[in-house]
Structure formats: structure tokens, C-alpha cells
Design a protein around this motif. Structure first.
Motif, mmCIF file in Angstrom:
data_model
loop_
_atom_site.group_PDB
_atom_site.id
_atom_site.type_symbol
_atom_site.label_atom_id
_atom_site.label_comp_id
_atom_site.label_asym_id
_atom_site.label_seq_id
_atom_site.Cartn_x
_atom_site.Cartn_y
_atom_site.Cartn_z
ATOM 1 N N THR A 83 31.380 28.980 41.137
ATOM 2 C CA THR A 83 30.502 29.756 42.009
ATOM 3 C C THR A 83 29.241 30.151 41.240
ATOM 4 N N GLY A 84 29.425 30.655 40.024
ATOM 5 C CA GLY A 84 28.281 31.045 39.196
ATOM 6 C C GLY A 84 28.147 32.555 39.077
ATOM 7 N N ASP A 85 27.746 32.993 37.884
ATOM 8 C CA ASP A 85 27.510 34.431 37.664
ATOM 9 C C ASP A 85 26.337 34.868 38.526
ATOM 10 N N HIS A 86 26.376 36.073 38.978
ATOM 11 C CA HIS A 86 25.253 36.617 39.750
ATOM 12 C C HIS A 86 24.026 36.719 38.844
ATOM 13 N N CYS B 196 22.080 38.945 38.401
ATOM 14 C CA CYS B 196 21.852 40.280 37.815
ATOM 15 C C CYS B 196 22.283 40.328 36.346
ATOM 16 N N PHE B 197 23.106 39.346 35.903
ATOM 17 C CA PHE B 197 23.554 39.350 34.510
ATOM 18 C C PHE B 197 22.497 38.814 33.554
ATOM 19 N N ASN C 207 40.875 32.915 37.153
ATOM 20 C CA ASN C 207 40.995 34.118 36.337
ATOM 21 C C ASN C 207 42.370 34.749 36.539
ATOM 22 N N PHE D 274 43.606 37.232 35.333
ATOM 23 C CA PHE D 274 43.628 38.687 35.137
ATOM 24 C C PHE D 274 42.938 39.459 36.242
ATOM 25 N N ALA D 275 42.426 38.742 37.225
ATOM 26 C CA ALA D 275 41.675 39.419 38.286
ATOM 27 C C ALA D 275 42.638 40.056 39.289
ATOM 28 N N ASP D 276 42.250 41.202 39.748
ATOM 29 C CA ASP D 276 43.046 41.912 40.758
ATOM 30 C C ASP D 276 42.299 41.942 42.077
ATOM 31 N N ALA E 59 32.886 40.949 33.471
ATOM 32 C CA ALA E 59 33.670 41.035 34.699
ATOM 33 C C ALA E 59 34.906 40.151 34.592
ATOM 34 N N GLY E 60 36.054 40.701 34.920
ATOM 35 C CA GLY E 60 37.274 39.913 34.969
ATOM 36 C C GLY E 60 37.933 39.659 33.620
#
Lengths: 309, 224
Positions: free
Chosen positions: A109-112, A114-115, A164, A166-168, A238-239
């Protein structure tokens, strides 16, 4: 003899425990930057990812950098995100990658934005990772573009994606993994693993759903050399799941670099024993030169020879 | 409704011409009035601020305010006709639609925006608004348990959350709820989790701005 799309696919199908690593292209147009990195990775890894403007920072394009490295004899995995290109751009790039002999692609998908340093940029996200995988699958298998147009010569691509563990919430993210596999993902590279307990639980669920047999899973390993880096990842990435005991272990160590190597090796030894884990994906951020050492220490050197496919 | 936010006073002052002698602040009594940004109250307080500013500069500028029910519709525009005529400059604190509708009806008059049109949203708390819709032109709420992935996921993802969604929070900002967590929670409540496993093809964006500037007619009024 079976027909293989890429060397990476061949290794996985032959049951090798594969070693992938990652390379960030330069912020600049220097091809030697890539060649130098390719030099110290050659022989130590089976395939190398080239990131696609990761963390939304402008860098040399993934396909161009991958071509330079492939010419140096490395098996490459290009990355393609939906952030910067729409369906027209992505399909066009996939065709180009295949034509250049780049046969592995990680659909993300790609990092937003904003990073990165271009927060004011307009994003695209016309395709998400699932629809990108589905589009690529149809291009490869059926020779058809998203718009229904047939191609004379379809691309040859081995399709991967990220997951991921570890993502919730767990269930929601598991659902997405299932959708990606359903869409046509053949291999997974996971988020960096520090929390082994959680990773074990995720793998258990993958096996329960039979997903480990539908796609090759490569465990993400991120060797690091400082307490600061671990804390930063815990707090800002994130994540990412970095347990306190990992930070304490690094904190107590006198030789941080050595401890970083040992921690990575310990995680590799752990994941190697897990049913369904078919390889590792090393991504030492800003410490790429450590890759050969980690591979050797983990008992994964030398790498198998692969004949041309 | 259309939600708006009054521009910073400095930006407003900078946009007004140096040789200004009279100014009309035109408020709008609909959406932006509800979002406490462009109604009568805001027009009056903006007038006071600008009066103080011009007094401190020793400049004589007459400022009046007039707020009508809706600036985006001809029906209420008559009430603004005279005030617009007797002032050199108009500062509209309606949304971008209102500002332009006023301009279309007043050629030759400088109409400046005093408000930033932020989004289509709801009042989520007293003094708080949240984006709910992008106006994509093809509503898909029925497929996502009534929660819009286009407007409420920061990446408008249609097939599930990205890896940056953690504990229900979006990777973009801690203050943003993950749209996909919201979809998941509501789907679970409605017993519709299965629906989320359906593959969503790339959306047809031709009904959105990607299809060019949009307009439509009610056939009742435009019979062939």
C-alpha cells in the motif's frame, strides 16, 4: 523441468530456506551507490528488495535501482506502492520491470506521505495492496490488464506482499492476509520481529488456516545496534512491537554492535524452527553492511547456487 | 454539512486591498453557521477585530455585516444586493461554494474568502467536527457496515487496514481513529464480518472529480 518465473521462486519451490535482504536506493542519481552495496551482498543473500520511496522520501526509483543491481548479478525484488501511482502507472511499471528481467515484486500500500519530507504531496492509493496483487495476478496468469485489454506478451512476475503479525486487532489483519493470498500473493515478507511470542501466535494462526501452505512466509529481521534505535522504533514506527526485555538486553550490553548481531541471530534461529517459515528477510536500516556477518553467524552461509532459469 | 474554519485574522488582513475604504462581511446562515465559522456571530466578531486593526493603523474603513440564509442559492441573494453594491470589497465567510456563487452574481466586484472550507462532516461533539464523506459520487456505505472507507481511512483503502493501523489508531496521527477498525467494529456488531472478506475491485473514480468538473440536472426541470 518445472517452469520458474524467478530464481527466488525456484529456490523456494525447491525447499531452500531463503535469505532476502533490503537495499534503500540513494537520494540522488549515482549508480555506483547501488553497485557498491550490491558488492558486499553478493553471495550472502538470495534476493534483495529495493524499496519504493520508503517512508515517503524521494529516492532513485525502485525499478531503475533494481536494474543496476541486477546487472551486478543480484536477484532483485522490486517494491511497488500505491501511494505515488495510479492503476495506469503501476501496471505500466510492472510491464517494464518484467521486460527488464526483474521478476519479483512486492506489492505494498505504501507509507503515508506524512512520514516523509513532502507532507504536502497529493497521494494516490488508487490500488491498495490487495487490488494491486489481484491486478498483477491477472496480468501474469491471464495476460489481461485491469481495463480488460489483452496483452501479446504478458509480464512474468513472482508476486509478494507484506504482513504485520503484530498489528491489532489480530483478526482484522489476518483477514487482510487471507485476502492478499486469495488475490494472488505467493510470498510474504513480514514486519520486523522482536516479539517472538506474538510471532509464534501469528504463525500458529496462519497454519490453522492453512495459509502457510498457500504462500511462502519470510520472517522479517531488523538487526540494530543501539538502544536509541529500538526505543525509536517502539515509539514511532507504526505497527512495530519491540518488547521491553529486548531494549533492556541491548541496554546492558557493552558491545552494542555485537549484541545487535547476536539478537538478530537468536531471532533467526528461533524462526527457522517454526513450521511454515520458509526464509528470512533482513532489513538492517542504515546498517546494511552487517548483513553478511548476520548471515554467516546464523549458519546460513554459503547460499545455494541457482542455475539460470 | 459542509464544515468550515474561519481564516486566521492575519491572512484575512493581508488579503484585503491596501486602498480599501469600505468592506462588507457576508455571513452564511447554513452549514458554516452550524460549524461556528461563517455565521452572524462570526461576522460580527470579525468586524470588531478588523475595526480595531484599522483604527490602530489610523485608517478609516467602514465595515458592515450581513448574513443571509444561504449564499449558494439565488433565493436568498437579494438581501445582499444593496450591501454588496455600497461596499468596495466583499469578504464572504461562506464556504467556497457560497463565495463563488456570490462572485458569479456580482461580476466586477472583488469577493474574497474569509473562511477555509474543510470537509463534509458531522458535529461529533460541542465545537468539534469530523470528516465523513468525500462526495465520490457513488455511495458504497452499504458494503462497509455504514462506515465510509474512502473518507474515513487516511488512504481510502477498500480491502482492509494498512499495516500502520495499531490499536484502532491511524498511522497518520494519534488523533485519527483507524477507519478500518471502525468498519470492523460495526460490522462485527451487525454480524457482517463476512462481507469484509469480499474482494473490492478498484473503484470507478469517474463519478468523483476524476471524471472532470461535475454537474447534474433534475430531469423534472429539463425535459427534452
Amino acid at each position: 523441468m518445472a517452469d520458474y518465473i524467478s530464481k527466488l521462486q525456484k529456490l523456494l519451490e525447491e525447499g531452500e530456506f531463503v535469505v532476502c535482504s533490503e537495499m534503500g536506493p540513494p537520494i540522488g542519481a549515482d549508480p555506483d551507490f547501488i553497485r557498491e552495496k550490491a558488492d558486499f551482498l553478493r553471495g550472502y543473500v538470495d534476493a534483495v528488495n529495493i524499496t519504493d520511496n520508503q517512508t515517503a522520501i524521494v529516492r532513485m526509483s525502485s525499478i531503475a535501482a533494481a536494474k543496476i543491481a541486477a546487472d551486478e548479478g543480484l536477484e532483485m525484488i522490486i517494491q511497488a506502492t500505491g501511494r505515488d501511482r495510479n492503476r495506469i502507472g503501476i501496471q505500466s511499471d510492472l510491464l517494464g520491470a518484467s521486460a527488464l528481467g526483474l521478476r519479483n515484486v512486492l506489492c505494498l500500500t505504501g507509507d503515508h506521505q506524512c512520514f516523509g519530507m513532502d507532507e504536502g504531496a497529493k497521494n494516490v492509493f488508487d490500488l491498495d495492496s490487495v487490488s494491486m496483487l489481484r491486478a498483477a495476478r491477472r496480468m501474469v496468469d491471464d495476460g489481461v490488464l485491469l481495463n480488460g485489454k489483452d496483452m501479446d506478451v504478458p509480464p512474468k512476475l513472482f508476486l509478494g506482499g507484506a504482513a504485520n503479525p503484530f498489528a491489532d486487532p489480530f483478526e482484522l489483519h489476518m483477514m487482510k492476509v487471507e485476502k492478499k493470498i486469495e488475490a494472488g500473493m505467493e510470498f510474504i515478507q513480514t514486519q520486523a520481529i522482536y516479539n517472538l511470542e506474538k510471532f509464534d501466535k501469528w504463525m500458529e494462526e496462519m497454519r490453522k488456516r492453512g495459509l502457510h501452505e498457500k504462500c511462502y512466509i519470510m520472517a522479517g529481521i531488523l538487526p540494530t545496534k543501539s538502544v536509541k534505535a529500538l526505543r525509536m522504533m517502539k515509539k514511532y514506527v507504526a505497527g512495530m512491537d519491540v518488547p521491553d526485555y529486548t531494549i533492556e538486553r541491548m541496554d546492558k550490553a557493552e558491545d552494542k554492535k555485537e549484541e545487535g548481531v547476536q539478537m538478530a541471530v537468536d531471532i533467526i534461529k528461533h524462526v527457522r524452527k517454526i513450521e511454515g517459515v520458509r526464509g528470512i528477510h533482513l532489513m538492517p536500516v542504515a546498517w546494511e553492511e552487517i548483513t553478511p556477518r548476520v548471515v554467516e553467524e546464523a549458519g546460513l552461509y554459503p547460499r545455494p547456487e541457482v542455475s539460470e532459469i | 454539512m459542509i464544515v468550515g474554519k474561519l481564516k486566521d485574522i492575519k491572512e484575512i488582513k493581508d488579503s484585503l486591498p491596501d486602498d480599501i475604504d469600505s468592506l462588507l462581511i457576508a455571513g452564511c446562515g447554513s452549514c458554516v453557521s452550524v460549524s461556528l465559522a461563517g455565521g452572524e456571530r462570526e461576522a460580527d466578531s470579525l468586524k470588531e477585530l478588523l475595526n480595531l486593526y484599522y483604527q490602530s493603523k489610523g485608517k478609516s474603513v467602514s465595515i458592515e455585516t450581513e448574513t443571509i440564509k444561504r449564499q449558494c442559492d439565488d433565493e436568498f441573494l437579494d438581501e445582499l444586493e444593496l450591501p454588496v453594491a455600497r461596499n468596495q470589497v466583499v469578504l464572504s465567510i461562506a464556504c467556497g461554494v457560497g463565495v463563488q456563487h456570490l462572485a458569479i452574481n456580482n461580476p466586477g466586484k472583488i469577493i474574497l474568502p474569509g473562511l477555509d472550507t474543510t470537509f463534509y462532516g458531522r458535529t461529533s461533539d460541542i465545537g468539534k467536527w469530523e470528516e465523513m464523506c468525500h462526495g465520490c459520487g457513488k455511495c458504497i456505505l452499504d458494503q462497509f457496515a455504514g462506515v465510509c472507507p474512502v473518507a474515513r481511512c487516511s488512504k481510502s483503502l477498500l480491502n482492509g487496514p494498512c499495516g500502520g493501523s495499531q490499536d484502532g489508531i491511524c498511522e497518520v496521527d494519534d488523533s485519527i481513529d483507524c477507519g478500518w477498525q471502525t468498519i470492523y467494529d460495526r460490522a462485527e456488531e451487525l454480524g457482517q464480518l463476512e462481507n469484509l472478506l469480499d474482494f473490492e475491485s478498484p473503484k470507478d473514480w469517474s463519478t468523483y472529480k476524476d471524471g472532470g468538473v461535475r454537474s447534474h440536472k433534475n430531469p423534472e426541470f429539463f425535459q427534452e
